[in-house]
Design a protein around this motif. Sequence first.
Motif, PDB file in Angstrom:
ATOM      1  N   TYR A 137      -1.014  -4.270  -4.587  1.00  0.00           N
ATOM      2  CA  TYR A 137      -1.696  -4.256  -3.291  1.00  0.00           C
ATOM      3  C   TYR A 137      -1.682  -5.647  -2.649  1.00  0.00           C
ATOM      4  O   TYR A 137      -1.563  -5.774  -1.427  1.00  0.00           O
ATOM      5  CB  TYR A 137      -3.136  -3.769  -3.455  1.00  0.00           C
ATOM      6  CG  TYR A 137      -3.242  -2.328  -3.886  1.00  0.00           C
ATOM      7  CD1 TYR A 137      -2.513  -1.325  -3.244  1.00  0.00           C
ATOM      8  CD2 TYR A 137      -4.064  -1.951  -4.946  1.00  0.00           C
ATOM      9  CE1 TYR A 137      -2.596  -0.003  -3.639  1.00  0.00           C
ATOM     10  CE2 TYR A 137      -4.161  -0.627  -5.350  1.00  0.00           C
ATOM     11  CZ  TYR A 137      -3.425   0.348  -4.694  1.00  0.00           C
ATOM     12  OH  TYR A 137      -3.511   1.662  -5.092  1.00  0.00           O
ATOM     13  N   TYR A 140       1.755  -6.187  -1.124  1.00  0.00           N
ATOM     14  CA  TYR A 140       1.911  -5.347   0.064  1.00  0.00           C
ATOM     15  C   TYR A 140       1.131  -5.939   1.236  1.00  0.00           C
ATOM     16  O   TYR A 140       1.637  -6.008   2.367  1.00  0.00           O
ATOM     17  CB  TYR A 140       1.418  -3.927  -0.238  1.00  0.00           C
ATOM     18  CG  TYR A 140       1.494  -2.991   0.951  1.00  0.00           C
ATOM     19  CD1 TYR A 140       2.710  -2.562   1.444  1.00  0.00           C
ATOM     20  CD2 TYR A 140       0.331  -2.556   1.580  1.00  0.00           C
ATOM     21  CE1 TYR A 140       2.794  -1.704   2.542  1.00  0.00           C
ATOM     22  CE2 TYR A 140       0.395  -1.699   2.682  1.00  0.00           C
ATOM     23  CZ  TYR A 140       1.626  -1.278   3.148  1.00  0.00           C
ATOM     24  OH  TYR A 140       1.689  -0.439   4.241  1.00  0.00           O
ATOM     25  N   LEU A 177      -4.715   1.908   3.732  1.00  0.00           N
ATOM     26  CA  LEU A 177      -5.004   1.916   2.297  1.00  0.00           C
ATOM     27  C   LEU A 177      -5.976   3.003   1.863  1.00  0.00           C
ATOM     28  O   LEU A 177      -6.183   3.197   0.665  1.00  0.00           O
ATOM     29  CB  LEU A 177      -5.552   0.548   1.879  1.00  0.00           C
ATOM     30  CG  LEU A 177      -4.571  -0.618   2.030  1.00  0.00           C
ATOM     31  CD1 LEU A 177      -5.292  -1.945   1.804  1.00  0.00           C
ATOM     32  CD2 LEU A 177      -3.407  -0.474   1.063  1.00  0.00           C
ATOM     33  N   GLU A 180      -5.346   5.442  -1.098  1.00  0.00           N
ATOM     34  CA  GLU A 180      -5.157   4.962  -2.467  1.00  0.00           C
ATOM     35  C   GLU A 180      -6.309   5.345  -3.387  1.00  0.00           C
ATOM     36  O   GLU A 180      -6.205   5.174  -4.604  1.00  0.00           O
ATOM     37  CB  GLU A 180      -4.974   3.442  -2.463  1.00  0.00           C
ATOM     38  CG  GLU A 180      -3.714   2.968  -1.767  1.00  0.00           C
ATOM     39  CD  GLU A 180      -2.459   3.561  -2.371  1.00  0.00           C
ATOM     40  OE1 GLU A 180      -2.268   3.446  -3.597  1.00  0.00           O
ATOM     41  OE2 GLU A 180      -1.671   4.157  -1.609  1.00  0.00           O
TER      42      GLU A 180
END
Length: 362
Positions: A137, A140, A177, A180
């Motif tokens: 993460y 990213y 996000l 997730e």
Amino acid sequence: MIDRQHVEKLLARLPDLEQALSDPGNAANQKKYRALVREHAALKKLETRAAEYFRSVDHVAEHRALAESEDTDPELRDLAREELGELEKALPRLEQELTAALLHPDPNEERNAILEIRAGTGGEEAALFAADLFRMYSHYAEARGWKIGVIDASASDIGGYKEVLFSVEGRGAYGVLQYESGGHRVQRVPVTESAGRIHTSAATVAVFPEVEEQDEIEIAPQDLRIDIFCSSGPGGQSVNTTYSAVRVTHLPTGLVAQSQDERSQHRNREKAIGVLKARILDRKRREERERMGQARRSLIGSGDRSERVRTYNFPQNRITDHRVNLTLYSLDRVLEGDLGEIVRTLRDHDLQARLDESAVGA
């Protein structure tokens, strides 16, 4: 076919919004100003999608008229028929994009995000996997120009994380996000395994939007219990001789948040209360959905940590997202932060679910 007059009626508010945004009085009221900015951005997006869609609709009508008219020159008629096929092929995509722009926007999607990763079953291997997810993460986010800030972390003895809590600051971070959340499972040979056997371990991820000023989450001082302690590292040893780490408990709900990443007790307290407010807001949103009988969309899921969303298989370099039946053989690149295809697939799937819900409601 989308009603052109309905869209034009919605877009007629744009001049009023632009005038309101230029008013110094509105700029002084941050809560009102942010709401105006969000509404303006949504309408500008709608304006762009509407222009593309209705231009295509007009072109289809013009080409169909030429293709069907006996007065049209034969060569021009053949050309019109050929171009008509291409125009009609593009129309469904443009209609979907415009329909999506007509959906009521979720204001939380533009917010910063707070992520919490916890090691699950698997001991030290699960903690190492939690660290892998954190790095994934982080890479990213950095590639998108977002800022990562660790709020709290509990390290394991061999370099993993029993738990790590961090913020992702950047426009639209939560919107990207949010998918997730859930259980992430890993299949690989652990570094602690001498016989070379593949083990399955797990970690859980929770994602919630950061609280903003307009949320007005008020917490009475008497509803808080605040504990101060020394920051700790692997094995529980103290890494700071001053009592700077802060744990905040919201007594009415039992929700807890803590921060020990900053050297300042004041900053840790500020961060912990920010996370606590985000947890309270997330709980309120869930309760409101249940009260109104609105089931959470199947893609996002319930947010339950036990809900398995993805499997990471190292021997086959394979990653599978079980919600959308997506399998990629590029696990190595994904763990380096190449989440683009997964994110696009999840967002497209969620958009289609929202469009289907909208159609049923209509």
